[in-house]
Design a protein around this motif. Sequence first.
Motif, PDB file in Angstrom:
ATOM      1  N   VAL A  85       1.089   1.596  29.693  1.00  0.00           N
ATOM      2  CA  VAL A  85       2.354   1.952  30.325  1.00  0.00           C
ATOM      3  C   VAL A  85       3.060   2.912  29.383  1.00  0.00           C
ATOM      4  N   CYS A  86       3.592   4.003  29.939  1.00  0.00           N
ATOM      5  CA  CYS A  86       4.250   5.016  29.128  1.00  0.00           C
ATOM      6  C   CYS A  86       5.754   5.008  29.359  1.00  0.00           C
ATOM      7  N   LEU A  87       6.493   5.020  28.277  1.00  0.00           N
ATOM      8  CA  LEU A  87       7.949   5.073  28.319  1.00  0.00           C
ATOM      9  C   LEU A  87       8.416   6.432  27.816  1.00  0.00           C
ATOM     10  N   ALA A  88       9.225   7.111  28.606  1.00  0.00           N
ATOM     11  CA  ALA A  88       9.791   8.396  28.194  1.00  0.00           C
ATOM     12  C   ALA A  88      11.190   8.151  27.648  1.00  0.00           C
ATOM     13  N   LEU A  89      11.446   8.635  26.455  1.00  0.00           N
ATOM     14  CA  LEU A  89      12.729   8.440  25.794  1.00  0.00           C
ATOM     15  C   LEU A  89      13.299   9.794  25.371  1.00  0.00           C
ATOM     16  N   ALA A  90      14.592   9.794  25.089  1.00  0.00           N
ATOM     17  CA  ALA A  90      15.187  10.956  24.433  1.00  0.00           C
ATOM     18  C   ALA A  90      14.568  11.056  23.041  1.00  0.00           C
ATOM     19  N   GLU A  91      14.579  12.243  22.461  1.00  0.00           N
ATOM     20  CA  GLU A  91      13.951  12.436  21.154  1.00  0.00           C
ATOM     21  C   GLU A  91      14.492  11.464  20.111  1.00  0.00           C
ATOM     22  N   SER A  92      15.805  11.233  20.098  1.00  0.00           N
ATOM     23  CA  SER A  92      16.395  10.313  19.114  1.00  0.00           C
ATOM     24  C   SER A  92      15.897   8.889  19.329  1.00  0.00           C
ATOM     25  N   GLY A  93      15.776   8.460  20.589  1.00  0.00           N
ATOM     26  CA  GLY A  93      15.256   7.134  20.889  1.00  0.00           C
ATOM     27  C   GLY A  93      13.789   6.994  20.530  1.00  0.00           C
ATOM     28  N   PHE A  94      13.040   8.061  20.724  1.00  0.00           N
ATOM     29  CA  PHE A  94      11.614   8.112  20.375  1.00  0.00           C
ATOM     30  C   PHE A  94      11.437   7.890  18.869  1.00  0.00           C
ATOM     31  N   GLU A  95      12.197   8.640  18.077  1.00  0.00           N
ATOM     32  CA  GLU A  95      12.100   8.518  16.618  1.00  0.00           C
ATOM     33  C   GLU A  95      12.550   7.130  16.157  1.00  0.00           C
ATOM     34  N   ALA A  96      13.614   6.611  16.775  1.00  0.00           N
ATOM     35  CA  ALA A  96      14.125   5.287  16.399  1.00  0.00           C
ATOM     36  C   ALA A  96      13.113   4.193  16.741  1.00  0.00           C
ATOM     37  N   SER A 109      -0.174   4.770  16.639  1.00  0.00           N
ATOM     38  CA  SER A 109      -1.161   5.843  16.553  1.00  0.00           C
ATOM     39  C   SER A 109      -0.539   7.082  15.917  1.00  0.00           C
ATOM     40  N   ASP A 110      -1.365   8.066  15.681  1.00  0.00           N
ATOM     41  CA  ASP A 110      -0.873   9.373  15.262  1.00  0.00           C
ATOM     42  C   ASP A 110      -0.026   9.960  16.390  1.00  0.00           C
ATOM     43  N   ILE A 111       0.780  10.933  16.068  1.00  0.00           N
ATOM     44  CA  ILE A 111       1.595  11.631  17.064  1.00  0.00           C
ATOM     45  C   ILE A 111       0.706  12.613  17.825  1.00  0.00           C
ATOM     46  N   SER A 112       0.806  12.585  19.143  1.00  0.00           N
ATOM     47  CA  SER A 112       0.113  13.575  19.979  1.00  0.00           C
ATOM     48  C   SER A 112       1.137  14.590  20.468  1.00  0.00           C
ATOM     49  N   HIS A 113       0.655  15.724  20.935  1.00  0.00           N
ATOM     50  CA  HIS A 113       1.538  16.785  21.412  1.00  0.00           C
ATOM     51  C   HIS A 113       1.003  17.363  22.715  1.00  0.00           C
ATOM     52  N   ASN A 114       1.921  17.743  23.594  1.00  0.00           N
ATOM     53  CA  ASN A 114       1.601  18.459  24.830  1.00  0.00           C
ATOM     54  C   ASN A 114       0.718  17.683  25.803  1.00  0.00           C
ATOM     55  N   ALA A 115       0.839  16.374  25.847  1.00  0.00           N
ATOM     56  CA  ALA A 115       0.077  15.562  26.796  1.00  0.00           C
ATOM     57  C   ALA A 115       0.765  15.622  28.170  1.00  0.00           C
ATOM     58  N   ARG A 123       6.545  16.826  24.586  1.00  0.00           N
ATOM     59  CA  ARG A 123       6.543  17.436  23.255  1.00  0.00           C
ATOM     60  C   ARG A 123       5.768  16.559  22.266  1.00  0.00           C
ATOM     61  N   SER A 124       6.030  15.240  22.271  1.00  0.00           N
ATOM     62  CA  SER A 124       5.377  14.332  21.323  1.00  0.00           C
ATOM     63  C   SER A 124       5.198  12.956  21.947  1.00  0.00           C
ATOM     64  N   GLY A 125       4.197  12.232  21.462  1.00  0.00           N
ATOM     65  CA  GLY A 125       3.966  10.871  21.927  1.00  0.00           C
ATOM     66  C   GLY A 125       3.146  10.084  20.921  1.00  0.00           C
ATOM     67  N   PHE A 126       3.139   8.770  21.071  1.00  0.00           N
ATOM     68  CA  PHE A 126       2.297   7.894  20.259  1.00  0.00           C
ATOM     69  C   PHE A 126       2.066   6.602  21.026  1.00  0.00           C
ATOM     70  N   TYR A 127       1.085   5.823  20.565  1.00  0.00           N
ATOM     71  CA  TYR A 127       0.700   4.572  21.226  1.00  0.00           C
ATOM     72  C   TYR A 127       0.924   3.396  20.286  1.00  0.00           C
ATOM     73  N   PHE A 128       1.119   2.215  20.896  1.00  0.00           N
ATOM     74  CA  PHE A 128       1.244   0.967  20.143  1.00  0.00           C
ATOM     75  C   PHE A 128       0.935  -0.188  21.084  1.00  0.00           C
ATOM     76  N   HIS A 140       8.438  11.809  24.285  1.00  0.00           N
ATOM     77  CA  HIS A 140       9.669  12.538  24.622  1.00  0.00           C
ATOM     78  C   HIS A 140       9.273  13.948  25.020  1.00  0.00           C
ATOM     79  N   TYR A 141      10.071  14.487  25.900  1.00  0.00           N
ATOM     80  CA  TYR A 141       9.825  15.832  26.422  1.00  0.00           C
ATOM     81  C   TYR A 141      10.673  16.873  25.705  1.00  0.00           C
ATOM     82  N   GLY A 142      11.519  16.459  24.794  1.00  0.00           N
ATOM     83  CA  GLY A 142      12.447  17.356  24.126  1.00  0.00           C
ATOM     84  C   GLY A 142      13.798  17.232  24.780  1.00  0.00           C
ATOM     85  N   GLU A 143      14.835  17.283  23.995  1.00  0.00           N
ATOM     86  CA  GLU A 143      16.186  17.095  24.504  1.00  0.00           C
ATOM     87  C   GLU A 143      16.505  18.065  25.635  1.00  0.00           C
TER      88      GLU A 143
END
Length: 150
Positions: A85-96, A109-115, A123-128, A140-143
């Motif tokens: 399941v994928c959750l889209a967050l604002a960039e600040s929420g993603f980093e937090a 996981s490592d950060i992925s880009h452009n998925a 813009r960026s994503g990771f798994y857990f 996150h898709y970028g602010e």
Amino acid sequence: MTDNTTRLDHVVLWVRDPVAAADFYEKVLGLEPLRVAEFSAGKASFPSVRLNEETIFDLAPLTLAERMSVVPDADKSAGHPVNHVCLALAESGFEALRARLEESGTPVSDISHNAFGARGKARSGFYFRDPDGNIFEARHYGEDQEGAEG
């Protein structure tokens, strides 16, 4: 009710035949198919169907399971109906979120880009994993794209 800006981006479903699954979701549920022609032509790893303007279901063929390596033993998830399941967050929420997961000792996981996702390329994503072993993706898709659709 708490105002929470976290949104469901996509759910990846394991399917035997992605084209037939897309046909079912289109004809039976009335969902818009995405990337079916690209998948059929070998230009996309899987097709998707749009649930609403913010959320899609990705229809992953079981053959992708052997290539799942984002978290340990992810390749074994093909026996379950849902891959992640994928959750889209604002960039600040993603980093937090990533920081909280790392602080708690939860492997990420490592950060992925452009998925590809419900709003285009993230813009960026990771798994857990959660404590029960369910796999999640955070992205996150970028602010500048938080309200845009893809």
